[in-house]
Design a protein around this motif. Structure first.
Motif, mmCIF file in Angstrom:
data_model
loop_
_atom_site.group_PDB
_atom_site.id
_atom_site.type_symbol
_atom_site.label_atom_id
_atom_site.label_comp_id
_atom_site.label_asym_id
_atom_site.label_seq_id
_atom_site.Cartn_x
_atom_site.Cartn_y
_atom_site.Cartn_z
ATOM 1 N N TYR A 212 -5.444 1.489 -5.340
ATOM 2 C CA TYR A 212 -6.021 2.362 -6.369
ATOM 3 C C TYR A 212 -5.026 3.417 -6.825
ATOM 4 N N ASN A 213 -5.240 3.888 -8.042
ATOM 5 C CA ASN A 213 -4.436 4.951 -8.636
ATOM 6 C C ASN A 213 -4.902 6.277 -8.039
ATOM 7 N N THR A 214 -4.061 6.908 -7.236
ATOM 8 C CA THR A 214 -4.472 8.118 -6.527
ATOM 9 C C THR A 214 -4.682 9.305 -7.459
ATOM 10 N N ASP A 215 -4.118 9.261 -8.665
ATOM 11 C CA ASP A 215 -4.348 10.330 -9.635
ATOM 12 C C ASP A 215 -5.681 10.174 -10.353
ATOM 13 N N ASN B 154 -1.249 0.001 -18.739
ATOM 14 C CA ASN B 154 -2.564 -0.214 -19.344
ATOM 15 C C ASN B 154 -3.709 0.484 -18.622
ATOM 16 N N ASP B 155 -3.397 1.586 -17.944
ATOM 17 C CA ASP B 155 -4.433 2.453 -17.376
ATOM 18 C C ASP B 155 -5.316 1.760 -16.349
ATOM 19 N N ALA B 156 -4.718 0.889 -15.539
ATOM 20 C CA ALA B 156 -5.471 0.288 -14.433
ATOM 21 C C ALA B 156 -5.643 1.328 -13.332
ATOM 22 N N SER C 41 -0.111 5.404 -6.070
ATOM 23 C CA SER C 41 -0.994 4.356 -5.559
ATOM 24 C C SER C 41 -1.275 4.545 -4.081
ATOM 25 N N GLY C 42 -2.483 4.141 -3.687
ATOM 26 C CA GLY C 42 -2.896 4.171 -2.303
ATOM 27 C C GLY C 42 -3.578 2.874 -1.942
ATOM 28 N N PHE C 43 -3.877 2.717 -0.667
ATOM 29 C CA PHE C 43 -4.525 1.510 -0.178
ATOM 30 C C PHE C 43 -5.694 1.898 0.704
ATOM 31 N N ALA C 44 -6.857 1.288 0.449
ATOM 32 C CA ALA C 44 -8.052 1.568 1.244
ATOM 33 C C ALA C 44 -8.637 0.268 1.776
#
Length: 344
Positions: free
Chosen positions: A137-140, A220-222, A242-245
Motif C-alpha cells: 500500500y501507498n503509505t502516504d 496512476n495513483d494506485a 510503500s509498505g507491506f501488511a
C-alpha cells in the motif's frame, strides 16, 4: 617447533578437506536470474565456493523450466541441487527425481521452522526463503494501514486498487486468499470471482506483471495491491512510499525450496549447499537484499527489514500454503473462469 608443526598440520588438513571436494567436481544448480541470482550468489553460492573450493555452475532457469529439464534428464541428471518456488518439489519427490534428506545430516535443520522441513524424508527439500503475499500500500495515501484481505473491498480504495492476473504466480495466490476471505476454498473459487467482478465494476485495474504494478503506483495513483512482500521493498527503492501488511485472515506464501537431485555423485556437496542455504547467515542476507522471509528461527533481522516480511514465530504463524498440486491440476480451468469474469 611443536606449535608451528601443529599449525602446519591444521592448515594442511583444512586445505585437504577443501581440495577433496574440489578435485574433478562439476557442481550444477539453477537460480532465477536478475536481482535474485545476484543475491543468491552473494548469500550462498560464493560462500559455498570459498568454503569448499568447488566452482558452481549456475543455470538460470525458473521453476517450471528447471523442473522440465529435471524430468528430461531423469536417466542422466545434470543438476546437483535444484530450486523451486512453485511447489514442483512435491511432484519431483513423488516421481523419485529428488533424493530424501536425513535431517540429521543438516547442521541447521533443528533451527528451521517445522513447516519448512516437513517432508525432507520424502525428498522435498527445505524452504530456505518465503515470499509472503499480502497487501502492498501507498503509505502516504492509505492511513491507517490495511489489516485484512477484506479491506480490498473498501469503497475508498475502489479506483486505486491494482489486482494481478492469475497467470502470474503471485497473482494466483493473492486471488486464492481473496477467495478464501469471501468464503471460498480450493473446491470453490466462485466467491473470489464474484469479488473480483465487483471490484472491477467499482474501478479496480488488472495488470499482468510486477513492473506494471510499479507503473501504476508511480504514475496512476494506485494505493493498494495484493502482491509479494519483496515488491514493497522494490517500490520503496524506486522512491515510492510503500509498505507491506499481512492480512489478519492469513498470509499466502510461496515457498522457495532447495532440493537434492537423485542419482548424482555429489550428495555430500549437495547436502552442504542445502545446509548453508538454511543457515541464519544466508537467510539474513536474503532478507536484507530482497525482503524474503527467513525460515530459520535464529535469523536476526533489523527492525526495518522485519517490517517488510513475515518474521519470527508470530509472523510465520499466519502463513498459508495453498496446495501446489491442486493449483496445478485446476490452473487451466481457473484461468478460463477468471478470463470470463474480467471480460464482462
Amino acid at each position: 617447533m611443536k606449535a608451528i608443526l601443529g599449525t602446519t598440520v591444521l592448515s594442511l588438513s583444512a586445505l585437504l578437506s577443501t581440495t577433496a571436494f574440489a578435485q574433478d567436481t562439476t557442481f550444477t544448480i539453477n537460480s532465477f536470474g536478475g536481482a535474485y541470482e545476484t543475491a543468491h550468489r552473494a548469500c550462498i553460492i560464493t560462500p559455498f565456493e570459498e568454503e569448499t573450493g568447488v566452482s558452481v555452475n549456475v543455470v538460470t532457469a525458473y521453476s517450471a523450466d528447471a523442473f522440465a529439464q529435471l524430468r528430461a534428464q531423469k536417466d542422466a541428471p545434470q543438476f546437483d541441487v535444484i530450486h523451486f518456488s512453485g511447489g514442483q518439489e512435491i511432484v519431483g519427490a513423488a516421481e523419485g527425481l529428488l533424493a530424501p534428506i536425513d535431517a540429521a545430516s543438516l547442521t541447521n535443520a533443528a533451527d528451521v521452522y517445522d513447516f519448512a522441513k516437513a517432508n525432507l524424508a520424502k525428498g522435498e527439500g527445505p524452504a530456505y526463503s518465503i515470499a509472503a503475499i499480502g497487501l502492498i500500500y501507498n503509505t502516504d495515501a492509505v492511513s491507517p494501514a490495511p489489516t485484512q484481505w477484506a479491506d480490498l473491498l473498501n469503497p475508498e480504495y475502489s479506483e486505486h486498487l491494482v489486482l494481478t492476473d492469475i497467470s502470474n504466480g503471485y497473482g494466483m495466490l493473492g486471488f486464492l486468499m481473496l477467495n478464501q476471505s469471501q468464503g471460498g476454498d480450493l473446491n470453490n473459487i466462485q466467491p473470489g470471482l464474484d469479488a473480483v467482478a465487483k471490484l472491477l465494476e467499482a474501478g479496480a485495474l488488472i495488470v499482468s506483471t510486477s513492473p506494471e504494478i510499479q507503473q501504476e503506483f508511480a504514475q496512476n495513483d494506485a494505493w493498494i495491491a495484493p502482491y509479494a512482500s519483496d515488491y514493497a521493498f522494490t517500490l520503496r527503492k524506486a522512491g515510492l512510499p510503500s509498505g507491506f501488511a499481512q492480512g489478519a485472515e492469513g498470509t499466502p506464501a510461496s515457498y522457495i525450496t532447495t532440493n537434492v537431485v537423485a542419482g548424482r555423485p555429489n550428495t555430500d556437496l549437495a547436502l552442504k549447499f542445502v545446509d548453508m542455504s538454511i543457515s541464519p547467515e544466508a537467510q539474513e542476507c536474503f532478507a536484507e537484499a530482497l525482503r524474503y522471509s527467513p525460515t530459520n528461527s535464529k535469523a536476526e533481522l533489523s527492525a526495518e527489514v522485519a517490517a517488510d516480511v513475515a518474521y519470527g514465530e508470530e509472523g510465520v504463524a499466519g502463513l498459508i500454503r495453498f496446495d501446489p498440486a491442486v493449483i496445478e491440476a485446476n490452473r487451466t480451468a481457473w484461468v478460463e473462469e477468471w478470463n470470463k469474469t474480467i471480460a464482462r
